[in-house]
Write a protein that holds these residues in place. Structure first.
Motif, PDB file in Angstrom:
ATOM      1  N   LYS A   1      29.572  15.586 -19.579  1.00  0.00           N
ATOM      2  CA  LYS A   1      28.733  15.927 -20.732  1.00  0.00           C
ATOM      3  C   LYS A   1      27.325  15.376 -20.537  1.00  0.00           C
ATOM      4  O   LYS A   1      27.094  14.493 -19.726  1.00  0.00           O
ATOM      5  CB  LYS A   1      29.364  15.350 -21.997  1.00  0.00           C
TER       6      LYS A   1
ATOM      7  N   GLY B   1      25.492  18.369 -17.265  1.00  0.00           N
ATOM      8  CA  GLY B   1      25.732  19.767 -17.598  1.00  0.00           C
ATOM      9  C   GLY B   1      24.958  20.692 -16.681  1.00  0.00           C
ATOM     10  O   GLY B   1      25.478  21.701 -16.191  1.00  0.00           O
TER      11      GLY B   1
ATOM     12  N   MET C   1      31.202  29.085 -25.725  1.00  0.00           N
ATOM     13  CA  MET C   1      30.173  30.006 -25.248  1.00  0.00           C
ATOM     14  C   MET C   1      30.042  29.919 -23.732  1.00  0.00           C
ATOM     15  O   MET C   1      30.124  30.911 -23.011  1.00  0.00           O
ATOM     16  CB  MET C   1      28.843  29.670 -25.925  1.00  0.00           C
ATOM     17  N   SER C   2      29.850  28.643 -23.248  1.00  0.00           N
ATOM     18  CA  SER C   2      29.651  28.507 -21.804  1.00  0.00           C
ATOM     19  C   SER C   2      30.913  28.921 -21.051  1.00  0.00           C
ATOM     20  O   SER C   2      30.836  29.493 -19.970  1.00  0.00           O
ATOM     21  CB  SER C   2      29.259  27.079 -21.453  1.00  0.00           C
ATOM     22  N   GLU C   3      32.067  28.668 -21.659  1.00  0.00           N
ATOM     23  CA  GLU C   3      33.313  29.081 -21.008  1.00  0.00           C
ATOM     24  C   GLU C   3      33.377  30.602 -20.909  1.00  0.00           C
ATOM     25  O   GLU C   3      33.807  31.167 -19.908  1.00  0.00           O
ATOM     26  CB  GLU C   3      34.516  28.552 -21.800  1.00  0.00           C
ATOM     27  N   TRP C   4      32.892  31.243 -21.982  1.00  0.00           N
ATOM     28  CA  TRP C   4      32.890  32.699 -21.979  1.00  0.00           C
ATOM     29  C   TRP C   4      32.013  33.229 -20.842  1.00  0.00           C
ATOM     30  O   TRP C   4      32.361  34.167 -20.140  1.00  0.00           O
ATOM     31  CB  TRP C   4      32.389  33.171 -23.350  1.00  0.00           C
ATOM     32  N   ILE C   5      30.831  32.557 -20.673  1.00  0.00           N
ATOM     33  CA  ILE C   5      29.927  32.998 -19.601  1.00  0.00           C
ATOM     34  C   ILE C   5      30.605  32.841 -18.247  1.00  0.00           C
ATOM     35  O   ILE C   5      30.577  33.732 -17.398  1.00  0.00           O
ATOM     36  CB  ILE C   5      28.607  32.185 -19.627  1.00  0.00           C
ATOM     37  N   TYR C   6      31.257  31.696 -18.078  1.00  0.00           N
ATOM     38  CA  TYR C   6      31.891  31.481 -16.774  1.00  0.00           C
ATOM     39  C   TYR C   6      33.034  32.476 -16.564  1.00  0.00           C
ATOM     40  O   TYR C   6      33.206  33.006 -15.459  1.00  0.00           O
ATOM     41  CB  TYR C   6      32.386  30.040 -16.631  1.00  0.00           C
TER      42      TYR C   6
ATOM     43  N   SER D   1      33.697  20.566 -17.735  1.00  0.00           N
ATOM     44  CA  SER D   1      32.763  20.492 -18.871  1.00  0.00           C
ATOM     45  C   SER D   1      33.191  19.403 -19.852  1.00  0.00           C
ATOM     46  O   SER D   1      32.346  18.849 -20.548  1.00  0.00           O
ATOM     47  CB  SER D   1      32.575  21.818 -19.598  1.00  0.00           C
TER      48      SER D   1
ATOM     49  N   TRP E   1      26.382  23.475 -13.852  1.00  0.00           N
ATOM     50  CA  TRP E   1      26.051  24.891 -13.735  1.00  0.00           C
ATOM     51  C   TRP E   1      25.443  25.233 -12.381  1.00  0.00           C
ATOM     52  O   TRP E   1      25.706  26.298 -11.828  1.00  0.00           O
ATOM     53  CB  TRP E   1      25.145  25.321 -14.884  1.00  0.00           C
TER      54      TRP E   1
END
Lengths: 116, 563
Positions: B37, B42, B1-6, B33, B46
């Motif tokens: 951890k 985290g 998910m966070s990778e998708w956002i980035y 990431s 960001w």
């Protein structure tokens, strides 16, 4: 005249040159090395890191090294960067400039401490 | 998910940057990431990333302008957002957070408003400007299926390296490829950023490598339906290097069957060499050089230099290299076509070929890549060919009309490979208020000279007395060099950029047999003022700068002249 991105040399670019002084590194390796050598003060984000790498490559201060194929070609293909002789010269010149500044600062009693 | 956002946030960067470093930036994100951890780390990650975006995105756009003039042209020169930042680090943490969030929202909004498209005004993606006349367009596509596996042979290794570098569009990668795999410069034009940009790279459709040092491949241009068939021959197994390279467009409607390549024996080779020599002697623009080239071809054959070559494409490339080693004439070329061609009565194009040419020109907007008005009311025109006026004159007229009110005009010929001298005269006509003698073309065999004049004045044209600039590169060739040389000698334009490639001959394709043809230079330019041409020397610019900096330099010259 073209815009000069590296004149004066931005701190990020200088740190990258320093990080490559004794080892060829890929992007993440450079980021960690820079974080180490600045005591964690400078953590280069991907944008800053690769913009700087791009400028340094364009000016031939660093070069890409061909790395052997990994086990899974295409999956973890990373570019590794190496300091060129021009880059080494530039880093040395910048270090000398900073050393001069330091001497001035010392002479003006802004700083105390050891010789560099 | 966070990778998708980035990954999504990465789209804020200019496309040129994304294409080169997007994957690596994402990889760096993954690495971090993985290693950082926990809540604190985290969060810090960001914050770092947002701060980085806030600083690096404007920086990239700020420098995107020079990229506009570089070979990997950044398209939209009208509305690229630009922000100024004073520092790229040592900003206070609170400002970083606030700046990061605000800049992300603002830039995200801008990106959405811009549509974030990479379609520049007036740009039409099109096929490459092939320098040979036989541009083939296949009517079928091969996309959609997974790319074929490249055999693990020395030839396959070089082929993969070339495709990787070429498809990246990255000039540095292409330079690195040439340095490592093509030190003898057997294929410089196939590893050039200009060609990469025009084709959009190649999709590999099939590849065979029955011998370790030789591979045949079938590719399709990403930007057009044009397909190409090629072969690559390498030397050395440890670090193989290119010994010969050849690629030709596939004629329309032909279906490729693997293994269809012609296998040459000594007698077939001899026939091709004899055919090439006969054409050189009859038509080549300098008879003495034709004789020298004929001698060289025969000497190579006698030495057995050609014997090992049973592949048509490689053999054609080899003959080309042997002739060019003597004449240095870059218009000269033996071509190989894996499909049988019919003998034709006349030399002119058939109605079908003409129709194909029309379609080709329509798709590529007659090679007119950009037409626009730069800041300070400077007209800008980038075109990559001088196409046939019978097909493309309306495009020229419309383009010039749209620049009717500019104060200066820049012709960008940095990717222009030449074309029809009549088109050179058509475009030059806008720059004069009276009929002006541009160039002469001398045909050796006919012993005739054709004069080329402008058709000035052109009704309602306002450009006749406006300052004009011509951007050149080391790849500016042939008709584009004539345009530059004519205007330079008439002192009608300022040339900005690099010394051009040096080709002043007109070339015609002549059939040797059903598979081979030779492009023979049969005529040369003679400038009415200098009485010379630029063959082998190129055209010297008035202001010498790197091609990548030429646009910016010309803009500054135009601006300072206006004041």
């Amino acid at each position: 005249m073209p815009k000069r991105k590296l004149d004066p040399l931005p701190p990020a670019a200088f740190q990258i040159l320093l990080s490559l002084a004794d080892a060829d590194l890929h992007g993440y390796g450079i980021m960690r090395q820079v974080a180490d050598q600045t005591g964690g003060r400078m953590r280069l984000g991907p944008g800053t890191l690769y913009s700087s790498i791009q400028s340094l490559l364009e000016e031939k201060f660093i070069e890409e090294v061909e790395v052997g194929e990994g086990k899974n070609p295409g999956q973890e293909r990373r570019r590794v960067y190496r300091l060129s002789s021009a880059g080494r010269k530039l880093a040395r010149a910048e270090a000398e400039r900073l050393a001069d500044l330091l001497r001035v600062a010392r002479a003006k009693k802004l700083l105390r401490g050891d010789y560099v | 998910m966070s990778e998708w956002i980035y990954a999504w946030l990465l789209r804020l960067f200019p496309s040129v940057f994304r294409e080169t470093y997007g994957e690596e930036a994402l990889q760096l994100f993954r690495d971090r990431s993985r290693d950082e951890k926990g809540l604190f780390l985290g969060l810090r990650l960001w914050l770092d990333l947002l701060a980085d975006l806030a600083v690096a995105v404007p920086r990239q756009y700020r420098y995107a302008k020079p990229a506009l003039s570089s070979p990997c042209a950044q398209p939209d020169f009208g509305g690229t957002p630009g922000f100024h930042v004073l520092e790229n680090d040592s900003i206070r943490p609170t400002s970083l957070v606030l700046g990061g969030v605000l800049a992300t929202i603002a830039l995200g909004g801008l990106a959405v408003l811009n549509g974030h498209s990479s379609t520049p005004m007036g740009e039409v993606s099109g096929p490459p400007s092939q320098r040979s006349a036989n541009v083939g367009l296949a009517a079928f596509g091969g996309a959609g299926s997974p790319p074929p596996a490249i055999p693990d042979t020395p030839a396959g290794k070089v082929l993969r390296a070339w495709l990787d570098a070429f498809n990246s569009g990255d000039p540095t990668a292409m330079q690195a490829y040439s340095k490592t795999f093509d030190p003898a410069e057997k294929m410089p034009e196939y590893a050039s950023p200009g060609f990469s940009r025009r084709t959009g790279g190649f999709d590999l459709l099939s590849v065979t490598s029955r011998e370790p040092m030789l591979a045949h491949f079938h590719v399709k241009e990403k930007k057009s339906p044009t397909e190409g068939l090629g072969s690559i021959l390498v030397n050395g197994t440890q670090t193989p290097t290119v010994a010969a390279f050849n690629m030709d467009p596939v004629p329309a409607g032909r279906v490729i069957k693997p293994g269809e390549e012609v296998t040459l024996d000594a007698a077939a080779q001899r026939r091709v060499i004899d055919g090439a020599i006969a054409n050189l002697k009859e038509y080549y623009v300098y008879p003495d050089v034709a004789q020298q080239m004929a001698d060289a071809l025969l000497a190579h054959e006698k030495n057995g230099d050609d014997n090992a070559e049973t592949d048509g494409g490689i053999f054609a490339g080899m003959l080309t290299a042997q002739m060019r080693a003597v004449s240095h004439d870059r218009h000269l070329r033996v071509t190989y076509n894996p499909f049988k061609t019919q003998e034709r009565a006349s030399g002119g194009p058939t109605p079908e070929e003409m129709e194909r040419y029309r379609e080709d020109m329509k798709r590529s907007n007659c090679s007119f890549e950009k037409v626009g008005i730069l800041p300070h009311n400077i007209g800008y025109l980038k075109f990559n060919e001088f196409p046939d006026p019978a097909v493309c004159k309306p495009t020229v007229e419309a383009s010039m009309k749209s620049l009717g009110n500019v104060d200066a005009i820049i012709f960008d010929l940095r990717d222009n490979g030449g074309g029809d001298p009549h088109m050179v005269a058509v475009i030059c006509s806008y720059l004069f208020d009276r009929r002006t003698h541009l160039n002469d073309i001398y045909n050796r065999r006919e012993n005739t000279t054709q004069e080329f004049w402008t058709s000035s004045p052109i009704p309602r044209n306002t450009l006749a007395h406006k300052p004009a600039y011509v951007l050149t590169s080391a790849g500016t060739f042939s008709g584009a060099e004539e345009f530059s040389y004519d205007l330079k000698n008439l002192k009608r334009a300022t040339l900005v950029g690099e010394t051009t490639a040096g080709g002043a001959h007109l070339v015609e394709n002549r059939r040797i047999d059903e598979h081979f043809a030779i492009g023979v230079p049969f005529a040369r330019a003679i400038n009415p003022i200098s009485r010379k041409d630029w063959e082998g020397t190129g055209v010297e610019p008035d202001t010498k700068v790197n091609a990548a900096d030429a646009l910016e330099t010309a803009e500054k010259l135009a601006e300072s002249k206006r004041r």
